[in-house]
Design a protein around this motif. Structure first.
Motif, mmCIF file in Angstrom:
data_model
loop_
_atom_site.group_PDB
_atom_site.id
_atom_site.type_symbol
_atom_site.label_atom_id
_atom_site.label_comp_id
_atom_site.label_asym_id
_atom_site.label_seq_id
_atom_site.Cartn_x
_atom_site.Cartn_y
_atom_site.Cartn_z
ATOM 1 N N GLN A 105 -10.184 3.296 -5.422
ATOM 2 C CA GLN A 105 -8.752 3.047 -5.366
ATOM 3 C C GLN A 105 -8.381 1.835 -6.205
ATOM 4 O O GLN A 105 -9.214 0.998 -6.514
ATOM 5 C CB GLN A 105 -8.303 2.830 -3.919
ATOM 6 C CG GLN A 105 -8.940 1.619 -3.260
ATOM 7 C CD GLN A 105 -8.674 1.576 -1.755
ATOM 8 O OE1 GLN A 105 -8.176 2.523 -1.154
ATOM 9 N NE2 GLN A 105 -8.997 0.452 -1.128
ATOM 10 N N HIS A 107 -6.060 -1.600 -6.382
ATOM 11 C CA HIS A 107 -5.480 -2.588 -5.472
ATOM 12 C C HIS A 107 -4.577 -3.484 -6.308
ATOM 13 O O HIS A 107 -5.044 -4.199 -7.182
ATOM 14 C CB HIS A 107 -6.587 -3.397 -4.795
ATOM 15 C CG HIS A 107 -6.087 -4.346 -3.758
ATOM 16 N ND1 HIS A 107 -6.873 -4.764 -2.720
ATOM 17 C CD2 HIS A 107 -4.892 -4.972 -3.579
ATOM 18 C CE1 HIS A 107 -6.183 -5.607 -1.954
ATOM 19 N NE2 HIS A 107 -4.977 -5.739 -2.470
ATOM 20 N N ARG A 141 -6.015 6.655 -5.107
ATOM 21 C CA ARG A 141 -4.773 6.104 -4.591
ATOM 22 C C ARG A 141 -4.673 4.662 -5.081
ATOM 23 O O ARG A 141 -5.630 4.110 -5.610
ATOM 24 C CB ARG A 141 -4.681 6.167 -3.076
ATOM 25 C CG ARG A 141 -5.596 5.176 -2.379
ATOM 26 C CD ARG A 141 -5.456 5.255 -0.881
ATOM 27 N NE ARG A 141 -6.057 4.074 -0.264
ATOM 28 C CZ ARG A 141 -5.750 3.616 0.919
ATOM 29 N NH1 ARG A 141 -4.825 4.226 1.644
ATOM 30 N NH2 ARG A 141 -6.322 2.544 1.414
ATOM 31 N N ARG A 143 -3.135 0.812 -3.644
ATOM 32 C CA ARG A 143 -2.623 0.118 -2.469
ATOM 33 C C ARG A 143 -2.241 -1.314 -2.812
ATOM 34 O O ARG A 143 -2.616 -1.839 -3.868
ATOM 35 C CB ARG A 143 -3.645 0.123 -1.349
ATOM 36 C CG ARG A 143 -4.815 -0.821 -1.639
ATOM 37 C CD ARG A 143 -5.837 -0.767 -0.526
ATOM 38 N NE ARG A 143 -6.852 -1.780 -0.705
ATOM 39 C CZ ARG A 143 -7.278 -2.578 0.252
ATOM 40 N NH1 ARG A 143 -6.766 -2.501 1.463
ATOM 41 N NH2 ARG A 143 -8.226 -3.462 0.024
ATOM 42 N N PHE A 162 5.733 3.337 -2.847
ATOM 43 C CA PHE A 162 4.689 2.959 -1.898
ATOM 44 C C PHE A 162 5.229 3.099 -0.470
ATOM 45 O O PHE A 162 6.404 2.856 -0.220
ATOM 46 C CB PHE A 162 4.248 1.509 -2.133
ATOM 47 C CG PHE A 162 3.391 1.326 -3.350
ATOM 48 C CD1 PHE A 162 2.021 1.139 -3.233
ATOM 49 C CD2 PHE A 162 3.954 1.334 -4.616
ATOM 50 C CE1 PHE A 162 1.231 0.961 -4.351
ATOM 51 C CE2 PHE A 162 3.167 1.163 -5.747
ATOM 52 C CZ PHE A 162 1.805 0.979 -5.617
ATOM 53 N N PRO A 164 4.136 2.402 3.894
ATOM 54 C CA PRO A 164 3.193 1.739 4.801
ATOM 55 C C PRO A 164 2.110 2.722 5.262
ATOM 56 O O PRO A 164 2.406 3.872 5.577
ATOM 57 C CB PRO A 164 4.053 1.296 5.977
ATOM 58 C CG PRO A 164 5.462 1.302 5.462
ATOM 59 C CD PRO A 164 5.505 2.365 4.408
ATOM 60 N N SER A 165 0.870 2.244 5.298
ATOM 61 C CA SER A 165 -0.242 3.101 5.724
ATOM 62 C C SER A 165 -0.521 2.967 7.214
ATOM 63 O O SER A 165 -1.264 3.772 7.771
ATOM 64 C CB SER A 165 -1.517 2.726 4.958
ATOM 65 O OG SER A 165 -1.982 1.448 5.390
ATOM 66 N N GLU A 181 -0.456 -3.060 4.701
ATOM 67 C CA GLU A 181 -0.905 -2.276 3.555
ATOM 68 C C GLU A 181 0.142 -1.213 3.244
ATOM 69 O O GLU A 181 0.608 -0.506 4.142
ATOM 70 C CB GLU A 181 -2.247 -1.607 3.859
ATOM 71 C CG GLU A 181 -2.763 -0.782 2.690
ATOM 72 C CD GLU A 181 -4.018 0.000 3.028
ATOM 73 O OE1 GLU A 181 -5.071 -0.317 2.445
ATOM 74 O OE2 GLU A 181 -3.937 0.922 3.890
ATOM 75 N N PHE A 182 0.511 -1.127 1.976
ATOM 76 C CA PHE A 182 1.368 -0.064 1.464
ATOM 77 C C PHE A 182 0.516 0.734 0.480
ATOM 78 O O PHE A 182 -0.297 0.152 -0.256
ATOM 79 C CB PHE A 182 2.578 -0.635 0.726
ATOM 80 C CG PHE A 182 3.719 -1.051 1.614
ATOM 81 C CD1 PHE A 182 5.011 -0.613 1.345
ATOM 82 C CD2 PHE A 182 3.542 -1.902 2.695
ATOM 83 C CE1 PHE A 182 6.082 -0.996 2.134
ATOM 84 C CE2 PHE A 182 4.599 -2.297 3.492
ATOM 85 C CZ PHE A 182 5.879 -1.854 3.213
ATOM 86 N N VAL A 183 0.693 2.056 0.441
ATOM 87 C CA VAL A 183 -0.114 2.890 -0.436
ATOM 88 C C VAL A 183 0.761 3.853 -1.242
ATOM 89 O O VAL A 183 1.861 4.219 -0.826
ATOM 90 C CB VAL A 183 -1.169 3.704 0.352
ATOM 91 C CG1 VAL A 183 -2.160 2.793 1.048
ATOM 92 C CG2 VAL A 183 -0.528 4.656 1.340
ATOM 93 N N GLU A 185 -0.159 7.483 -2.860
ATOM 94 C CA GLU A 185 -1.197 8.504 -2.963
ATOM 95 C C GLU A 185 -0.670 9.692 -3.737
ATOM 96 O O GLU A 185 0.543 9.889 -3.830
ATOM 97 C CB GLU A 185 -1.661 8.923 -1.572
ATOM 98 C CG GLU A 185 -2.194 7.739 -0.777
ATOM 99 C CD GLU A 185 -2.963 8.138 0.464
ATOM 100 O OE1 GLU A 185 -3.972 8.839 0.322
ATOM 101 O OE2 GLU A 185 -2.544 7.728 1.550
#
Length: 188
Positions: A105, A107, A141, A143, A162, A164-165, A181-183, A185
């Motif tokens: 991933q 970051h 993904r 993040r 993005f 929130p996960s 954490e925001f992602v 995908e």
């Protein structure tokens, strides 16, 4: 990666010889009113780093292959007005907070746009460049982490796609505070 235009800006990766501009923009970012919750470094710490630190950082970001890439937004007059860095995290490793990385991933770190350029879509343009770079390197993904007391940044990240996960990280330096954490995908 070649440069791409976004309105009045050029979004591109930094070059090795631009270490002084990297340092200048970092110092400007660390003077932002929310820098204490947005960055893991203080202005004084960054100012005290030797020039070799910034030379090395720029060189690592500009080389291929690389596990990190810094993208900047350059205004028509050549001024750097924003930046984002994307780090590649490998599956099977542990991240900076001690959580296992389950898949390759990107970051996102070091997000900054000068105040007079905020609200222009620049954050999304910087993210688009960083996400494209991470995808080209096989990331599944991308993040980022954002402080719970930084709703402006959270809103900008949501606008960029993005979400929130549900993962949060307790901050040691800021007792009782968390980063979320925001992602972003995409389908496999």
């Amino acid at each position: 990666m070649s440069a791409m235009a976004s309105g009045d800006y050029v979004i591109r990766a930094i070059r090795t010889d631009e270490w002084e501009a990297v340092k200048r923009l970092r110092l400007v970012a660390l003077r932002d009113p929310v820098a204490d919750i947005a960055f893991l470094e203080t202005y004084d710490d960054a100012l005290g780093r030797p020039d070799s630190f910034y030379r090395d950082r720029a060189a690592r970001s500009a080389e291929e292959p690389s596990g990190a890439r810094q993208f900047i937004a350059e205004a028509a007059d050549g001024e750097w007005v924003g930046s984002v860095t994307v780090l590649i995290e490998e599956a099977g490793t542990t991240d900076w907070a001690g959580f296992p990385v389950e898949r390759r991933q990107g970051h996102v770190v070091g997000v900054f746009v000068r105040p007079e350029h905020r609200g222009s879509g620049l954050v999304k343009a910087l993210f688009d460049a960083g996400v494209a770079w991470a995808r080209e390197r096989g990331a599944e993904r991308v993040r980022l982490l954002v402080h719970e007391d930084n709703p402006r940044a959270q809103g900008a990240y949501r606008k960029a796609g993005f979400v929130p996960s549900g993962v949060s990280v307790q901050l040691e330096a800021d007792a009782g505070k968390r980063e979320f954490e925001f992602v972003l995908e995409w389908p496999a």
